[in-house]
Design a protein around this motif. Structure first.
Motif: not given
Length: 427
Positions: A56-61, A82-85
């Motif tokens: 998810l974070i990679n897609a968000n990047r 999007l971040n882990p939190a």
């Protein structure tokens, strides 16, 4: 669902019609789904979101990189991130929705009639809900979860700036639905950034029952003007706090400060402060000092500027303006009647509050102010589905039909009459 080439108008029509047909078929299955199955899907989706956090974070990047290249401002990029939190919060939000009572199938007001029949009302899903939103990818999970729990199929159209993030979240949702043996077509994300898709979605009466726009004023205005389907929305959040001359000064200062300064860019922040003339000279100077310490620009009427001579003059346009910024307009009024008149003329029927120790005036304010949330001795910032005990909300409605105020699970349902008899016939 695999993306379809939508470069030609004919392909777009086919694509959107197919989405609608699949959503309608899925809505019928979802309407009869057991609560346990819906909760299983929500819990499984939450687990998938956490398991796929890195993806998810990679897609968000990808979305962030594209947004920076396009020159999106810092505030939009922050909403997009999007971040882990934030990923964990998405998952926790779905678990909270799973823990909410299921409204579907609830029968209320069942009463015997003189004929011997029983008549009541049963809560049922709306059907297919189209949700159009911008920037925040977490809305994909929140909206899908609320629609799923309330037995509705959803067609989601997020902003083009979040397309990779939304697709990745949709994959988690589809995995959760599949694990619970519910139709994956119950939640579909429009996979084209073409604005024509919005125009089609809001006019597909045969496939979509309700539209919910979440975003800026231009988006909501477009949807409101062009939709041929009912829309659940609010356009402006011009919220007022009126400090009565019977107010407790300590309460008034605390409430008026919080209503403006707790957060600025939200629809339930106060934009206009109304103060009774008899208390204005005692209440405005300490409040102004607190606002100015926070960098809030004050704009006032002539009477306000006599008390606070250093502030800017408020114009007619200010009373009509939702700032969503550290700017506040202030007006001194003769009393309750003039305060209500001002709110009636300039308000947006979102949220308005009175601060007073006079119960008769408080009751008048509650009765006569025609807003979706009307408050006594508290901050307008409480106009929120979570704070109201709804668990979550899909938006706020200032309309008068169907849902009004924060729209939670119950706002995504309707009621039908149910009649119980035992061989009764009408004579």
């Amino acid at each position: 669902m695999k993306a379809i080439d939508v470069s030609m108008p004919a392909d777009m029509r086919t694509y959107m019609r197919t989405l609608g047909e699949r959503a309608r078929a899925a809505s019928r299955r979802l309407a009869r789904a057991e609560t346990a199955a819906k909760n299983d899907a929500l819990m499984a989706t939450a687990a998938e979101i956490e398991r796929r956090m890195e993806a998810l974070i990679n897609a968000n990047r990808k979305d962030l990189d594209a947004g920076k290249a396009q020159g999106l401002d810092a505030a939009v990029l922050d909403r997009l991130t999007l971040n882990p939190a934030r990923v964990k919060l998405m998952a926790e939000g779905l678990r909270q929705i799973a823990a909410l009572p299921d409204p579907i199938g609830e029968i209320t007001d069942l009463r015997y009639r003189p004929s011997g029949i029983q008549v009541g009302r049963m809560r049922v899903p709306l059907g297919v809900i189209g949700i159009i939103y911008e920037s925040r990818p977490n809305v994909t999970a929140d909206a899908a979860g609320l629609c799923l729990k309330s037995g509705n199929a959803a067609i989601l159209r997020g902003g083009s700036e979040a397309i990779h993030s939304n697709r990745a979240i949709a994959e988690c949702i589809h995995a959760g639905l599949a694990q619970a043996r519910l139709p994956t077509d119950a939640v579909q994300v429009i996979e084209t950034a073409d604005r024509a898709a919005v125009g089609m979605l809001i006019t597909m009466k045969e496939h979509v029952d309700v539209i919910v726009p979440r975003g800026g004023k231009s988006l909501i205005e477009r949807v409101s003007n062009e939709a041929t389907i009912p829309v659940i929305k609010h356009l402006h959040g011009i919220c007022h706090v009126y400090i009565d001359d019977k107010a407790d000064r300590a309460k008034a200062v605390k409430i008026a400060f919080n209503a403006k300064c707790q957060r600025y860019a939200v629809c339930n922040a106060m934009e206009t402060l109304l103060v009774a003339r008899a208390i204005a000279e005692r209440i405005l100077p300490p409040l102004a000092e607190m606002y100015q310490e926070q960098g809030v620009e004050l704009r006032g009427c002539e009477a306000t500027r006599r008390i606070l001579p250093g502030i800017n003059a408020a114009t007619e346009e200010d009373w009509h303006t939702e700032y969503e910024a550290p700017i506040l307009s202030i007006r001194v009024v003769d009393g309750l009647d003039e305060a209500i008149e001002h709110i009636t003329k300039y308000g947006s029927q979102h949220t308005d509050a009175i601060v007073t120790e006079d119960i008769t005036r408080a009751r008048r304010f509650l009765r006569e102010v025609d807003s979706s949330s009307v408050m006594v001795n508290t901050s307008t910032r409480f106009a929120d589905g979570f704070e109201y005990g709804l668990g979550a909300e899909i938006g706020i409605s200032t309309d008068k039909l169907h849902a009004r105020g924060p729209v939670g699970l119950e706002g995504l349902t309707s009621q039908k009459f149910v009649v119980l008899g035992d061989g009764h016939v009408r004579s």
